[in-house]
Design an enzyme around this catalytic site. Structure first.
Site, PDB file in Angstrom:
ATOM      1  N   LYS A  66     -20.293   9.839 -24.458  1.00  0.00           N
ATOM      2  CA  LYS A  66     -21.632   9.982 -25.030  1.00  0.00           C
ATOM      3  C   LYS A  66     -21.585  10.888 -26.265  1.00  0.00           C
ATOM      4  CE  LYS A  66     -24.761  10.056 -21.822  1.00  0.00           C
ATOM      5  NZ  LYS A  66     -25.321  10.767 -20.654  1.00  0.00           N
ATOM      6  N   ARG A 123     -27.328  16.856 -21.202  1.00  0.00           N
ATOM      7  CA  ARG A 123     -26.798  15.600 -20.681  1.00  0.00           C
ATOM      8  C   ARG A 123     -25.307  15.732 -20.417  1.00  0.00           C
ATOM      9  NH1 ARG A 123     -28.428  11.628 -25.525  1.00  0.00           N
ATOM     10  NH2 ARG A 123     -28.276  10.053 -23.887  1.00  0.00           N
ATOM     11  N   GLY A 170     -22.633   9.644 -10.204  1.00  0.00           N
ATOM     12  CA  GLY A 170     -22.277  10.781  -9.353  1.00  0.00           C
ATOM     13  C   GLY A 170     -22.270  12.074 -10.129  1.00  0.00           C
ATOM     14  N   MET A 201     -23.967  14.810 -12.981  1.00  0.00           N
ATOM     15  CA  MET A 201     -25.299  15.381 -13.062  1.00  0.00           C
ATOM     16  C   MET A 201     -26.281  14.492 -13.831  1.00  0.00           C
ATOM     17  SD  MET A 201     -26.721  18.735 -14.870  1.00  0.00           S
ATOM     18  CE  MET A 201     -27.245  17.745 -16.234  1.00  0.00           C
ATOM     19  N   ARG A 235     -23.073   2.517 -26.348  1.00  0.00           N
ATOM     20  CA  ARG A 235     -21.764   2.340 -25.704  1.00  0.00           C
ATOM     21  C   ARG A 235     -21.526   0.851 -25.505  1.00  0.00           C
ATOM     22  NH1 ARG A 235     -23.852   4.795 -20.046  1.00  0.00           N
ATOM     23  NH2 ARG A 235     -25.477   3.273 -19.722  1.00  0.00           N
ATOM     24  N   HIS A 258      -4.918 -17.328   7.281  1.00  0.00           N
ATOM     25  CA  HIS A 258      -4.655 -18.734   7.003  1.00  0.00           C
ATOM     26  C   HIS A 258      -5.817 -19.358   6.249  1.00  0.00           C
ATOM     27  CE1 HIS A 258      -4.747 -23.079   8.015  1.00  0.00           C
ATOM     28  NE2 HIS A 258      -3.460 -22.981   7.746  1.00  0.00           N
ATOM     29  N   SER A 312      13.317 -18.246  -6.960  1.00  0.00           N
ATOM     30  CA  SER A 312      11.867 -18.144  -6.923  1.00  0.00           C
ATOM     31  C   SER A 312      11.519 -17.109  -5.860  1.00  0.00           C
ATOM     32  CB  SER A 312      11.252 -19.497  -6.580  1.00  0.00           C
ATOM     33  OG  SER A 312       9.853 -19.364  -6.473  1.00  0.00           O
ATOM     34  N   ASP A 366       6.613 -13.677   2.141  1.00  0.00           N
ATOM     35  CA  ASP A 366       7.616 -13.323   3.145  1.00  0.00           C
ATOM     36  C   ASP A 366       8.399 -12.080   2.739  1.00  0.00           C
ATOM     37  OD1 ASP A 366       7.800 -14.825   5.590  1.00  0.00           O
ATOM     38  OD2 ASP A 366       8.072 -16.617   4.346  1.00  0.00           O
ATOM     39  N   CYS A 407       6.429 -17.154  -6.568  1.00  0.00           N
ATOM     40  CA  CYS A 407       5.527 -18.181  -6.067  1.00  0.00           C
ATOM     41  C   CYS A 407       4.691 -17.699  -4.879  1.00  0.00           C
ATOM     42  CB  CYS A 407       6.297 -19.437  -5.691  1.00  0.00           C
ATOM     43  SG  CYS A 407       7.418 -19.217  -4.307  1.00  0.00           S
ATOM     44  N   TYR A 452       8.467 -17.291 -15.143  1.00  0.00           N
ATOM     45  CA  TYR A 452       7.147 -17.852 -14.849  1.00  0.00           C
ATOM     46  C   TYR A 452       6.563 -17.235 -13.581  1.00  0.00           C
ATOM     47  CZ  TYR A 452       9.360 -20.652 -11.177  1.00  0.00           C
ATOM     48  OH  TYR A 452      10.041 -21.037 -10.050  1.00  0.00           O
TER      49      TYR A 452
HETATM   50  P1  ADP Z   1     -27.356   8.479 -18.591  1.00  0.00           P
HETATM   51  O1  ADP Z   1     -25.956   8.796 -18.876  1.00  0.00           O
HETATM   52  O2  ADP Z   1     -27.690   8.426 -17.164  1.00  0.00           O
HETATM   53  O3  ADP Z   1     -27.828   7.280 -19.364  1.00  0.00           O
HETATM   54  P2  ADP Z   1     -28.576  10.129 -20.616  1.00  0.00           P
HETATM   55  O4  ADP Z   1     -27.943  11.431 -20.895  1.00  0.00           O
HETATM   56  O5  ADP Z   1     -28.323   9.025 -21.548  1.00  0.00           O
HETATM   57  O6  ADP Z   1     -28.211   9.729 -19.121  1.00  0.00           O
HETATM   58  O7  ADP Z   1     -30.130  10.384 -20.508  1.00  0.00           O
HETATM   59  C1  ADP Z   1     -30.988   9.483 -19.907  1.00  0.00           C
HETATM   60  C2  ADP Z   1     -32.220   9.278 -20.740  1.00  0.00           C
HETATM   61  O8  ADP Z   1     -32.846  10.503 -21.019  1.00  0.00           O
HETATM   62  C3  ADP Z   1     -31.980   8.680 -22.093  1.00  0.00           C
HETATM   63  O9  ADP Z   1     -31.856   7.299 -22.053  1.00  0.00           O
HETATM   64  C4  ADP Z   1     -33.221   9.080 -22.837  1.00  0.00           C
HETATM   65  O10 ADP Z   1     -34.268   8.193 -22.552  1.00  0.00           O
HETATM   66  C5  ADP Z   1     -33.512  10.430 -22.242  1.00  0.00           C
HETATM   67  N1  ADP Z   1     -33.034  11.447 -23.165  1.00  0.00           N
HETATM   68  C6  ADP Z   1     -31.850  12.064 -23.211  1.00  0.00           C
HETATM   69  N2  ADP Z   1     -31.770  12.922 -24.231  1.00  0.00           N
HETATM   70  C7  ADP Z   1     -32.948  12.857 -24.858  1.00  0.00           C
HETATM   71  C8  ADP Z   1     -33.502  13.509 -26.031  1.00  0.00           C
HETATM   72  N3  ADP Z   1     -32.802  14.368 -26.730  1.00  0.00           N
HETATM   73  N4  ADP Z   1     -34.747  13.189 -26.362  1.00  0.00           N
HETATM   74  C9  ADP Z   1     -35.469  12.288 -25.652  1.00  0.00           C
HETATM   75  N5  ADP Z   1     -35.010  11.652 -24.579  1.00  0.00           N
HETATM   76  C10 ADP Z   1     -33.778  11.930 -24.177  1.00  0.00           C
HETATM   77 MG    MG Z   2     -27.894   7.088 -21.181  1.00  0.00          MG
END
Ligand code: ADP
Ligand code: MG
Ligand code: MG
Length: 909
Positions: free
Chosen positions: A28, A99, A108, A110, A372, A490, A798, A803, A865, A885
């Protein structure tokens, strides 16, 4: 230590990092930096590196804060300057998002915290400056809720536990008669904040932090801590990601999609992730924040007019209603839409792949928050790769590498109609043993499957488990469902070979053959009831679910041509009948690597002659029966050779223990006795005498041909005569005769003598000649280690890895289910060695055998095979081991071809 850079700023089209720095900045963070560098509007912020995450675990919380504090304060100043606001100000407060972001996206970890910096003073300032108190208090209550959940541990640990925040919201909705979150007034939200904070104090014993910096450090450390939470650790183990990677933390200025009706938030894809169609698509919500769109709080609306119309059609909503209630972003904010469309084009062209993007519109201004490479179905994967190639976006090699071989499987089999399957009732789930979709009426016996088919009926064969005798019935049925057996049972192996849908090991099913019923919980299904199987997910549905045939047109064919261009390995198929061979040929097989002659024995009336041969008293009796089999086998081989048009065909001599072919029940034994003109007791006695304690290690393989050479004679004659007949028709033939289960080179020597003598006899009779090769399967460990001796005789190897795995590991393929799950859980085994080649053990034997074999016979042709021949990671191993092959079931041929190309291209890099 002080010259290590730990904090990377970005904003206003500048950035200290870039898109290549995923290891240090996380996926990210790297892409946020890159978006800035290519001039895309991104709210300013900074990324704390993944290395700091590692330092967090050695220096602790206070140590790490002390270490990065000056850098973070400096970076925050830059953000403040760009935004014209101040973090912690009581008059013009800057709010931030925090984030997480590892180098790969990881569930999983945060959750994101929005609106950080909000407190009792800031909320008033925001209300005043925006003139929108509702917005201010909505932002505050979202912050308290997110921060409480994520940092202060308010989130319930299980579904049964109550969620204090949700409870408060529900209570307030009930008290005020509110349905939608958007109906809360500023005063309601103010009350909500107070109640949320009281709940925090009550549950944690501490007041909610009012100081923005305290909030920030709490959030940053919570991201680092989440790297080591149970879910994240488990996910890393599953995907073999090392703990050293760490996660980065992105701290970014907030932009607000919840500022009113001129604000919105959304997610979008630059192409259709389900079909691959080159059409911009996505969803948005007006006056919303963060992940409201995916959270399903309100019905999100489509971004484009086209998407909106398609959506409305599916929902049965008319154009007028759509425009009034669910207008697209294109209609609501045309100027912003135009900018978004330009940006999505730019991003895809720049990253040269389909992008999954997140954006927010604050009071009419567009901000990008993430981009992404998007996840996609197999169908979309192929279509996008080939279309991007023809658009000139990517080159051939990239296009080939873009498609995951295993994903092709989704494209090769009939599929359920998407809408129909969404409505279907799931009865139970088994193992997805052989992909595809099948629907039919339940039958419990193979004979019935055949008989019903003759009457034009569609069936699903339901068995506790299947055996070779069920082959014809399996073939006649649309799909196979078994209560027992694993992915290599089988039923599973045979079904995959046939490309037939199969769900195996559905343990919840009780089959009562006598009553002709199957019971799942308290649902009882009878013979003739309709069910449907999803061999790709293992789901069993009630009733008849509509299916549609797989479409292998255009893009798929083009991809396969490219795969052939770059692969070194050839791909052959395991095919026993002309029909299978045709299928394999259509999928691009370059030969047959394994024809199991005995699979033809069950067709039609020929099993009688086979049984006569097995139960004969002496050589003379066997020869009499073999004479009946000769023309039948010859006919089969002719069909096979004709289909393969000069591509190599490897025919394996008789391999299984004879006991598998004889009747085991009195009724059939009596019938056979009558036909053979001997007493029932005699047949019974013979059958009993054939029984072995360990049939897989018993009288089978070349041991049969070496004790009853007349069998080898007959089979050789059938092969050679068939080849000569086909050659006469002007069709080229390339024959390879393969002797199974050799462990000692003398076993092969004796068989070669018989084969050569028989071939010469035929040549003399016909006054003509053809070329043929004699080789062996390497499937006994001793054969692998004495490969130099064996290669003196064998013209090809082969590797029969089914087995070979069984004997090298000492695991019975049919019994591994008893301990495999526990072994996987304990980590003693990483995977099922019958599905994924055990490279360290079995693979080492293969390498040694190739090396020793080629030491004696230069350029010795080597192939594999076993079932592994169609499994991508095993194909990669075969490439590196220098095999010529791989051979696999017809429906896996395209997968193996693509995997072979991947191996070659990866090695090039
Ligand atoms: P995830 O990895 O779960 O997608 P993100 O870090 O992308 O989590 O955050 C999820 C959502 O939070 C984003 O899609 C966006 O809508 C909102 N968000 C994150 N950062 C900002 C920001 N700086 N301003 C406004 N919304 C935000
Ligand atoms: Mg996101
Ligand atoms: Mg998310």
């Amino acid at each position: 230590m002080s010259n290590v850079k730990r904090v990377y700023s970005f904003g206003n089209k500048k950035a200290e990092g870039n898109g290549k720095m995923k290891e240090l900045l996380g996926g990210k963070g790297a892409n946020l930096a890159e978006m800035n560098l290519i001039g895309i509007p991104v709210p300013a912020g900074f990324t704390i590196t993944t290395e700091v995450c590692t330092e967090f675990y050695t220096h602790g919380k206070d140590g790490v804060i002390a270490m990065i504090k000056p850098d973070v304060e400096k970076a925050m100043k830059e953000v403040e300057a760009q935004m014209g606001m101040e973090f912690g100000s009581t008059t013009n407060p800057l709010l931030m998002s925090v984030r997480s972001g590892a180098r790969v996206s990881m569930p999983g970890m945060m959750d994101t915290i929005l609106n950080l910096g909000m407190n009792d003073q800031a909320v008033e300032a925001v209300a005043k400056r925006s003139g929108n108190p509702r917005f201010a208090w909505d932002s505050y209550r979202r912050f308290v809720q997110m921060y409480g959940d994520v940092v202060l541990g308010m989130k319930p640990q299980s579904k049964e536990d109550h969620d204090p925040f949700e409870e408060i919201i529900d209570e307030m909705k009930a008290a005020k008669g509110i349905v939608n979150d958007t109906e809360f007034t500023a005063d309601d939200l103010k009350e909500m904040v107070a109640r949320f904070k009281a709940a925090v104090t009550k549950q944690t014993g501490k007041d909610f932090p009012n100081d923005p910096w305290e909030q920030l450090w709490g959030a940053v450390c919570a991201v680092f801590e989440s790297w080591m939470n149970e879910r994240a650790i488990l996910y890393r183990q599953m995907h073999k990601y090392p703990a050293e990677w760490g996660t980065a933390v992105n701290v970014q200025a907030m932009v607000f999609g919840n500022m009113g009706d001129n604000s919105a938030t959304g997610v979008a894809f630059t192409r259709d992730a389900a079909t691959g169609e080159n059409i911009f698509n996505g969803e948005y919500l007006v006056n919303a924040q963060g992940e409201d769109v995916v959270a399903g709080i309100r019905t999100p609306q489509q971004i484009t007019i086209e998407g909106s119309r398609r959506w409305a059609k599916l929902q049965g909503i008319g154009e007028e209603e759509r425009k009034a209630k669910y207008p697209s972003l294109e209609e609501v904010m045309p100027a912003v839409y135009k900018e978004l469309d330009e940006i999505q084009n730019h991003l895809e062209t720049y990253f040269k792949d389909m992008q999954d993007i997140e954006f927010t519109i604050q009071d009419g201004k567009l901000w990008m928050l993430q981009t992404r490479s998007g996840k996609r179905t197999g169908e979309a994967m192929v279509r996008m790769a080939m279309e991007m190639l023809s658009e000139g976006l990517i080159d051939e090699k990239t296009a080939v590498l873009r498609v995951e071989p295993a994903k092709l499987d989704e494209l090769l089999h009939p599929v359920f109609d998407k809408e129909a399957v969404a409505k279907a009732k799931v009865l139970t789930k088994g193992l997805p043993a052989s992909p595809g979709a099948a629907t039919g009426q339940i039958v419990f016996f193979a004979d019935d499957a055949e008989a019903w088919k003759e009457n034009g009926k569609e069936t699903i064969l339901v068995r506790i488990e299947t055996s070779p005798e069920d082959l014809k019935g399996m073939n006649a049925a649309n799909g196979i469902l078994t209560a027992r057996g694993g992915m290599t049972s089988h039923a599973a192996v045979v079904a995959r070979g046939m490309g037939k849908c199969c769900v195996s090991g559905a343990g919840a099913i009780q089959v009562d053959y006598k009553a002709r019923t199957m019971t799942i919980g308290d649902v009882v299904l009878k013979e003739g009831d309709w069910i449907s199987l999803n061999g790709s997910t293992g789901e069993v549905y009630e009733g008849k679910v509509a299916t549609q045939a797989a479409d292998l047109s255009g893009d798929f064919g083009k991809l396969m041509d490219l795969a052939n261009k770059y692969a070194h390995l050839k791909v052959r198929a395991n095919a026993d009948t002309p029909r299978d061979a045709k299928q394999a040929f259509a999928f691009g097989a370059q030969g047959i690597g394994l024809c199991r002659t005995e699979h033809m024995f069950f067709e039609g009336d020929r099993i009688k002659a086979v049984r006569e041969m097995i139960l004969a008293d002496d050589e003379q009796g066997r020869r009499k029966a073999l004479a009946k089999l000769l023309p039948i086998q010859r006919g089969d081989f002719e069909g096979l050779f004709e289909v393969m048009e000069g591509n190599p065909v490897t025919v394996r001599l008789l391999d299984p223990p004879l006991h598998e072919f004889v009747p085991h029940f009195e009724k059939e034994q009596r019938e056979l006795a009558a036909e053979m003109g001997v007493s029932y007791e005699k047949i019974k006695e013979k059958v009993e005498a054939l029984a072995e304690v360990n049939p897989m290690l018993g009288h089978r393989g070349c041991r049969l041909g070496n004790t009853y050479p007349e069998i080898t004679e007959m089979q050789t004659r059938a092969i050679i005569e068939a080849a000569m007949n086909v050659k006469k028709k002007g069709i080229p033939v390339h024959v390879e005769i393969m002797v199974p289960l050799v462990g000692n080179h003398k076993e092969l020597k004796y068989q070669k003598k018989v084969i050569d003598a028989t071939a010469n006899e035929v040549f003399a009779e016909r006054n003509d000649k053809i070329d043929y090769l004699i080789g062996t399967m390497i499937e006994v460990p001793r054969a692998a280690v004495t490969a130099n001796e064996i290669a003196e005789v064998a013209q090809f190897f082969s590797f029969g890895t089914n087995d070979l795995t069984q004997m090298t590991l000492g695991f019975s393929r049919d019994d591994i289910g008893k301990f495999l799950p526990e072994y996987l859980k304990k980590g003693i085994l990483k995977q099922d060695p019958f599905q994924i080649l055990d490279v360290k053990g079995v693979g080492q034997l293969i390498r040694e055998a190739v090396f020793k074999g080629r030491g004696v016979r230069e350029g010795l042709k080597c192939g594999i095979c076993g079932e592994h021949g169609g499994e991508p990671s095993s194909v990669e191993f075969c490439h590196y081991a220098g095999l010529n092959y791989v051979s696999c079931s017809p429906f896996r041929v395209p997968i193996a071809r693509l995997a072979a190309a991947h191996a070659a291209l990866k090695q090039e890099k």
